[in-house]
Scaffold this active site. Structure first.
Site, PDB file in Angstrom:
ATOM      1  N   ASN A  13       0.799  -1.106  -0.355  1.00  0.00           N
ATOM      2  CA  ASN A  13       0.095   0.247   0.064  1.00  0.00           C
ATOM      3  C   ASN A  13       1.100   1.161  -0.212  1.00  0.00           C
ATOM      4  OD1 ASN A  13      -1.487   1.844   0.978  1.00  0.00           O
ATOM      5  ND2 ASN A  13      -2.411   1.423   2.487  1.00  0.00           N
ATOM      6  N   LYS A  18      -0.118   4.119  -0.283  1.00  0.00           N
ATOM      7  CA  LYS A  18      -0.625   5.194  -0.113  1.00  0.00           C
ATOM      8  C   LYS A  18      -0.318   6.796  -0.072  1.00  0.00           C
ATOM      9  CE  LYS A  18       0.062   2.832   4.754  1.00  0.00           C
ATOM     10  NZ  LYS A  18       0.267   3.538   6.101  1.00  0.00           N
ATOM     11  N   HIS A  30      -9.252   1.265   5.121  1.00  0.00           N
ATOM     12  CA  HIS A  30      -8.172   1.233   5.678  1.00  0.00           C
ATOM     13  C   HIS A  30      -8.569   2.460   6.885  1.00  0.00           C
ATOM     14  CE1 HIS A  30      -3.973   2.152   6.799  1.00  0.00           C
ATOM     15  NE2 HIS A  30      -3.425   1.048   6.162  1.00  0.00           N
ATOM     16  N   GLU A  33      -6.549   4.989   7.890  1.00  0.00           N
ATOM     17  CA  GLU A  33      -6.345   6.255   7.816  1.00  0.00           C
ATOM     18  C   GLU A  33      -7.745   6.473   7.162  1.00  0.00           C
ATOM     19  OE1 GLU A  33      -2.673   5.451   5.564  1.00  0.00           O
ATOM     20  OE2 GLU A  33      -2.166   5.083   7.167  1.00  0.00           O
ATOM     21  N   GLU A  93      -5.407  -4.877  10.754  1.00  0.00           N
ATOM     22  CA  GLU A  93      -4.230  -3.552  11.458  1.00  0.00           C
ATOM     23  C   GLU A  93      -4.372  -3.012  12.345  1.00  0.00           C
ATOM     24  OE1 GLU A  93      -2.203  -2.362   6.574  1.00  0.00           O
ATOM     25  OE2 GLU A  93      -3.664  -1.099   7.398  1.00  0.00           O
ATOM     26  N   GLY A 115       3.075   2.798  10.797  1.00  0.00           N
ATOM     27  CA  GLY A 115       4.074   3.357  10.385  1.00  0.00           C
ATOM     28  C   GLY A 115       4.661   3.659  12.070  1.00  0.00           C
ATOM     29  N   SER A 173       3.485  -2.055  10.619  1.00  0.00           N
ATOM     30  CA  SER A 173       5.141  -2.348  10.858  1.00  0.00           C
ATOM     31  C   SER A 173       5.957  -3.567   9.971  1.00  0.00           C
ATOM     32  CB  SER A 173       5.828  -1.607  11.996  1.00  0.00           C
ATOM     33  OG  SER A 173       4.537  -0.263  12.488  1.00  0.00           O
ATOM     34  N   GLY A 219       3.297  -1.057   4.276  1.00  0.00           N
ATOM     35  CA  GLY A 219       3.062   0.545   3.936  1.00  0.00           C
ATOM     36  C   GLY A 219       4.274   0.898   3.508  1.00  0.00           C
ATOM     37  N   GLY A 220       5.260   1.212   4.521  1.00  0.00           N
ATOM     38  CA  GLY A 220       6.646   2.013   3.798  1.00  0.00           C
ATOM     39  C   GLY A 220       7.571   0.894   3.591  1.00  0.00           C
TER      40      GLY A 220
HETATM   41  P1  13P Z   1       3.419   0.820   7.717  1.00  0.00           P
HETATM   42  O1  13P Z   1       4.099  -1.024   7.071  1.00  0.00           O
HETATM   43  O2  13P Z   1       4.191   1.532   7.382  1.00  0.00           O
HETATM   44  O3  13P Z   1       3.323   0.444   9.225  1.00  0.00           O
HETATM   45  O4  13P Z   1       1.720   0.296   7.165  1.00  0.00           O
HETATM   46  C1  13P Z   1       0.816  -0.371   7.407  1.00  0.00           C
HETATM   47  C2  13P Z   1      -0.447  -0.325   6.657  1.00  0.00           C
HETATM   48  O5  13P Z   1      -0.871   0.540   6.749  1.00  0.00           O
HETATM   49  C3  13P Z   1      -0.492  -0.696   5.508  1.00  0.00           C
HETATM   50  O6  13P Z   1      -1.979  -0.851   4.871  1.00  0.00           O
END
Ligand code: 13P
Length: 260
Positions: A9, A11, A97, A99, A169, A175, A215, A236-237
């Site tokens: 993802n 983002k 999600h 967010e 999640e 994050g 993470s 994510g990251g």
């Molecule tokens: P991180 O892997 O950066 O923690 O993000 C997870 C996420 O929100 C994937 O949708």
């Protein structure tokens, strides 16, 4: 058997041209993925077309979107529909999600409409659920995920649920560099599978993939996928650098989930 699914993802990261360069690098570095891991990238809407072009027609990497609206078309300024995503070659769509929920006020009832619209147009929804730190600390994780599942799937038939993937999640792990432990993730995944068995059927619960997100890194992916309760990851990251995404994909390709 549930095939491991790894979803990146992105983002709100990478322009269309940065995205094209990035997936070219990703494609060159990826090992032979014939072992059966499924790989998906979910770039921003603006980069879907350039990523599709850069991947070409024979890439093992599939395309996903990060959200969508439930109507097919109309006066919904700023929104994007399932037919639009389908037309761009998307196979998956991330929905609900945290967010979207916390920053944009998305609720289970609108997520339910989005899931329905995605399925109607042949997109596979990846429904994100998970608790906040406060909810975990006051012991309500199971109640939170149960309610999210029940409300998101309200009125759905078993058959329809067969095409859905769940991503657990926990918000506190996103994050933050503080992943859930494998034990914490497994406990939540067991709850999710129990709820799916109750609202759909035990057979659907057994075949539904439940991903972990929060993470995930090349370092912790192996321990997470060592459990047959964890069918993949929503990343994510760590999906924003080719090297770490490829390392995660490589570990995943040798860690097959088998039925529980
Ligand atoms: P991180 O892997 O950066 O923690 O993000 C997870 C996420 O929100 C994937 O949708």
């Amino acid at each position: 058997m549930r095939t491991v699914l790894i979803v990146g993802n992105w983002k709100m990261n990478k322009t269309a041209s940065e995205a094209a360069t990035f997936v070219q690098e990703l494609s060159q570095r990826l090992p032979d993925t014939s072992t059966g891991v499924e790989l998906v990238v979910a770039p921003p809407f603006t980069a879907l077309e350039s990523v599709r072009m850069a991947l070409g027609t024979s890439s093992p990497i599939q395309l996903g979107a990060q959200d969508m609206f439930w109507e097919d078309h109309g006066a919904y300024t700023g929104e994007v529909s399932a037919p639009m995503l389908k037309d761009l070659g998307c196979r998956y769509v991330i929905l609900g999600h945290s967010e979207r929920r916390t920053l944009f006020g998305e609720q289970n009832d609108s997520i339910q409409k989005k899931i329905r619209a995605a399925l109607k147009h042949g997109l596979r929804p990846i429904l994100c659920i998970g608790e906040s730190l406060t909810q975990r600390e006051n012991g309500s994780t199971d109640d939170v995920v149960t309610q999210q599942l029940r409300e998101s799937f309200s009125g759905f038939t078993d058959e329809v649920l067969a095409d859905v993937t769940i991503a657990y999640e926990p918000i506190w792990a996103i994050g933050t560099g503080k992943s859930a432990t494998t034990e914490q993730a497994v406990a939540a995944h067991r709850t999710i599978r129990r709820v799916l068995a109750a609202i759909a059927s035990p057979a659907i619960a057994q075949r539904t993939r439940i991903l972990y997100g929060g993470s995930v890194t090349p370092t912790n992916i192996e321990s997470l996928l060592a459990s047959d309760q964890i069918d993949g990851a929503l990343i994510g990251g760590a999906c924003l650098q080719a090297e770490s995404f490829v390392r995660i994909a490589t570990v995943a390709s040798t860690a097959r989930s088998i039925g529980v």
